[in-house]
Design a protein around this motif. Sequence first.
Motif, PDB file in Angstrom:
ATOM      1  N   ALA A   1       0.837  -1.210   0.000  1.00 46.70           N
ATOM      2  CA  ALA A   1       0.000   0.000   0.000  1.00 46.70           C
ATOM      3  C   ALA A   1       0.869   1.256   0.000  1.00 46.70           C
ATOM      4  O   ALA A   1       0.521   2.262  -0.633  1.00 46.70           O
ATOM      5  CB  ALA A   1      -0.936  -0.008   1.203  1.00 46.70           C
ATOM      6  N   ASN A   2       2.002   1.202   0.702  1.00 46.04           N
ATOM      7  CA  ASN A   2       2.903   2.356   0.744  1.00 46.04           C
ATOM      8  C   ASN A   2       3.447   2.704  -0.640  1.00 46.04           C
ATOM      9  O   ASN A   2       3.681   3.880  -0.951  1.00 46.04           O
ATOM     10  CB  ASN A   2       4.065   2.084   1.699  1.00 46.04           C
ATOM     11  CG  ASN A   2       3.650   2.149   3.155  1.00 46.04           C
ATOM     12  OD1 ASN A   2       2.573   2.638   3.486  1.00 46.04           O
ATOM     13  ND2 ASN A   2       4.492   1.644   4.039  1.00 46.04           N
TER      14      ASN A   2
ATOM     15  N   PHE B   1      -5.659  -2.346  -0.235  1.00 45.88           N
ATOM     16  CA  PHE B   1      -4.747  -3.373  -0.741  1.00 45.88           C
ATOM     17  C   PHE B   1      -4.920  -4.711  -0.042  1.00 45.88           C
ATOM     18  O   PHE B   1      -4.536  -5.745  -0.588  1.00 45.88           O
ATOM     19  CB  PHE B   1      -3.294  -2.878  -0.680  1.00 45.88           C
ATOM     20  CG  PHE B   1      -2.922  -2.142  -1.930  1.00 45.88           C
ATOM     21  CD1 PHE B   1      -2.384  -2.803  -3.010  1.00 45.88           C
ATOM     22  CD2 PHE B   1      -3.176  -0.783  -2.042  1.00 45.88           C
ATOM     23  CE1 PHE B   1      -2.081  -2.138  -4.183  1.00 45.88           C
ATOM     24  CE2 PHE B   1      -2.880  -0.099  -3.206  1.00 45.88           C
ATOM     25  CZ  PHE B   1      -2.328  -0.778  -4.289  1.00 45.88           C
ATOM     26  N   TYR B   2      -5.539  -4.710   1.138  1.00 42.89           N
ATOM     27  CA  TYR B   2      -5.886  -5.991   1.751  1.00 42.89           C
ATOM     28  C   TYR B   2      -6.882  -6.730   0.852  1.00 42.89           C
ATOM     29  O   TYR B   2      -6.724  -7.925   0.572  1.00 42.89           O
ATOM     30  CB  TYR B   2      -6.489  -5.792   3.134  1.00 42.89           C
ATOM     31  CG  TYR B   2      -6.818  -7.098   3.819  1.00 42.89           C
ATOM     32  CD1 TYR B   2      -5.852  -7.780   4.559  1.00 42.89           C
ATOM     33  CD2 TYR B   2      -8.084  -7.659   3.713  1.00 42.89           C
ATOM     34  CE1 TYR B   2      -6.150  -8.993   5.164  1.00 42.89           C
ATOM     35  CE2 TYR B   2      -8.384  -8.867   4.310  1.00 42.89           C
ATOM     36  CZ  TYR B   2      -7.419  -9.530   5.042  1.00 42.89           C
ATOM     37  OH  TYR B   2      -7.711 -10.740   5.631  1.00 42.89           O
ATOM     38  N   LEU B   3      -7.886  -6.004   0.361  1.00 40.63           N
ATOM     39  CA  LEU B   3      -8.880  -6.614  -0.531  1.00 40.63           C
ATOM     40  C   LEU B   3      -8.240  -7.050  -1.845  1.00 40.63           C
ATOM     41  O   LEU B   3      -8.506  -8.148  -2.345  1.00 40.63           O
ATOM     42  CB  LEU B   3     -10.014  -5.621  -0.800  1.00 40.63           C
ATOM     43  CG  LEU B   3     -10.951  -5.338   0.375  1.00 40.63           C
ATOM     44  CD1 LEU B   3     -11.913  -4.211   0.011  1.00 40.63           C
ATOM     45  CD2 LEU B   3     -11.726  -6.580   0.780  1.00 40.63           C
TER      46      LEU B   3
ATOM     47  N   LEU C   1      -4.659 -13.596  -4.093  1.00 42.86           N
ATOM     48  CA  LEU C   1      -4.241 -14.867  -3.512  1.00 42.86           C
ATOM     49  C   LEU C   1      -5.355 -15.906  -3.584  1.00 42.86           C
ATOM     50  O   LEU C   1      -5.092 -17.094  -3.809  1.00 42.86           O
ATOM     51  CB  LEU C   1      -3.806 -14.665  -2.057  1.00 42.86           C
ATOM     52  CG  LEU C   1      -2.473 -13.944  -1.843  1.00 42.86           C
ATOM     53  CD1 LEU C   1      -2.224 -13.727  -0.357  1.00 42.86           C
ATOM     54  CD2 LEU C   1      -1.318 -14.739  -2.455  1.00 42.86           C
ATOM     55  N   LEU C   2      -6.597 -15.476  -3.398  1.00 46.16           N
ATOM     56  CA  LEU C   2      -7.724 -16.405  -3.500  1.00 46.16           C
ATOM     57  C   LEU C   2      -7.820 -17.002  -4.903  1.00 46.16           C
ATOM     58  O   LEU C   2      -8.105 -18.195  -5.064  1.00 46.16           O
ATOM     59  CB  LEU C   2      -9.029 -15.696  -3.144  1.00 46.16           C
ATOM     60  CG  LEU C   2      -9.391 -15.645  -1.664  1.00 46.16           C
ATOM     61  CD1 LEU C   2     -10.636 -14.786  -1.453  1.00 46.16           C
ATOM     62  CD2 LEU C   2      -9.608 -17.041  -1.097  1.00 46.16           C
TER      63      LEU C   2
ATOM     64  N   LEU D   1     -13.254 -14.051   6.252  1.00 45.62           N
ATOM     65  CA  LEU D   1     -13.582 -12.826   5.526  1.00 45.62           C
ATOM     66  C   LEU D   1     -14.496 -11.916   6.348  1.00 45.62           C
ATOM     67  O   LEU D   1     -14.286 -10.706   6.412  1.00 45.62           O
ATOM     68  CB  LEU D   1     -14.243 -13.196   4.194  1.00 45.62           C
ATOM     69  CG  LEU D   1     -14.602 -12.047   3.256  1.00 45.62           C
ATOM     70  CD1 LEU D   1     -13.355 -11.281   2.825  1.00 45.62           C
ATOM     71  CD2 LEU D   1     -15.349 -12.582   2.046  1.00 45.62           C
ATOM     72  N   PHE D   2     -15.496 -12.509   7.004  1.00 47.62           N
ATOM     73  CA  PHE D   2     -16.529 -11.694   7.640  1.00 47.62           C
ATOM     74  C   PHE D   2     -16.356 -11.503   9.145  1.00 47.62           C
ATOM     75  O   PHE D   2     -16.959 -10.579   9.709  1.00 47.62           O
ATOM     76  CB  PHE D   2     -17.905 -12.311   7.379  1.00 47.62           C
ATOM     77  CG  PHE D   2     -18.323 -12.258   5.936  1.00 47.62           C
ATOM     78  CD1 PHE D   2     -18.590 -11.045   5.319  1.00 47.62           C
ATOM     79  CD2 PHE D   2     -18.418 -13.415   5.189  1.00 47.62           C
ATOM     80  CE1 PHE D   2     -18.964 -10.985   3.981  1.00 47.62           C
ATOM     81  CE2 PHE D   2     -18.792 -13.367   3.851  1.00 47.62           C
ATOM     82  CZ  PHE D   2     -19.063 -12.156   3.247  1.00 47.62           C
ATOM     83  N   LEU D   3     -15.558 -12.336   9.801  1.00 54.75           N
ATOM     84  CA  LEU D   3     -15.491 -12.279  11.261  1.00 54.75           C
ATOM     85  C   LEU D   3     -14.168 -11.757  11.813  1.00 54.75           C
ATOM     86  O   LEU D   3     -14.147 -11.196  12.907  1.00 54.75           O
ATOM     87  CB  LEU D   3     -15.769 -13.664  11.862  1.00 54.75           C
ATOM     88  CG  LEU D   3     -17.165 -14.236  11.638  1.00 54.75           C
ATOM     89  CD1 LEU D   3     -17.267 -15.629  12.238  1.00 54.75           C
ATOM     90  CD2 LEU D   3     -18.223 -13.323  12.245  1.00 54.75           C
ATOM     91  N   THR D   4     -13.083 -11.952  11.102  1.00 55.73           N
ATOM     92  CA  THR D   4     -11.782 -11.588  11.651  1.00 55.73           C
ATOM     93  C   THR D   4     -11.692 -10.097  11.961  1.00 55.73           C
ATOM     94  O   THR D   4     -11.279  -9.698  13.056  1.00 55.73           O
ATOM     95  CB  THR D   4     -10.644 -11.992  10.687  1.00 55.73           C
ATOM     96  OG1 THR D   4     -10.711 -13.398  10.447  1.00 55.73           O
ATOM     97  CG2 THR D   4      -9.293 -11.653  11.284  1.00 55.73           C
ATOM     98  N   GLY D   5     -12.073  -9.253  11.016  1.00 52.36           N
ATOM     99  CA  GLY D   5     -11.995  -7.809  11.238  1.00 52.36           C
ATOM    100  C   GLY D   5     -12.900  -7.338  12.353  1.00 52.36           C
ATOM    101  O   GLY D   5     -12.513  -6.491  13.173  1.00 52.36           O
TER     102      GLY D   5
END
Length: 206
Positions: A42-43, A52-54, A60-61, A80-84
């Motif tokens: 991202a930098n 850039f995470y997305l 990678l997916l 995808l939905f719970l970690t954040g």
Amino acid sequence: MYQARRISMALLGVILCGLCVGMLQKANLGVDPFTCFVTGIANIFSSTYSTFYLILTGALLILVFVLRRHYIGIATLFNLFLTGVTADLMHNFLDALLPHPDLLVRSGLMLVAIVFTCLSAALYFTADLGVSAYDAIALIAAYQYKLLPFKYCRIITDSCCVLVGFIFNVTLGIGTVITALFMGPLTQWFRTNLAEPFLASAQHPA
């Protein structure tokens, strides 16, 4: 019972991982290697981490889908939905509980987070219902292509991520170094000694 235990292990592993991310953020002694990598990329583009995470996780997916789609499953969606969400909850909780932690407390948070991150990874790896795209890379290298044992593949992928972050001006800390060098072996220990026997006990009850 066996399938229910696999789903429970995957869900618990992902939630535990998110909680540990929040603890590492609060400790502020170095982020995990993949976060380091994403921030570094991202930098380059003067962009945000979330953007850039997305992008990188999506790339990678696609790679994982081509090489070994077996690793994409319900646990991938949990990730995808719970970690954040769980990371934010834990970080906010610690902000309220420990607004100004000293170095000793921050070090304790870091060490606890690293240990339980490895346990969480062992749980959802063993559940075999899908893993995060980044985790899948070391698993594919170790178990499909048999390049090296998993713990060494994980050390290599983590170290490459840290190197990219370092090159592109990400602030590193002792937590980054520890996760890069020891997450692979410790995850493998938890998998062999805790997660696999726990799952096996559901398949073959005494």
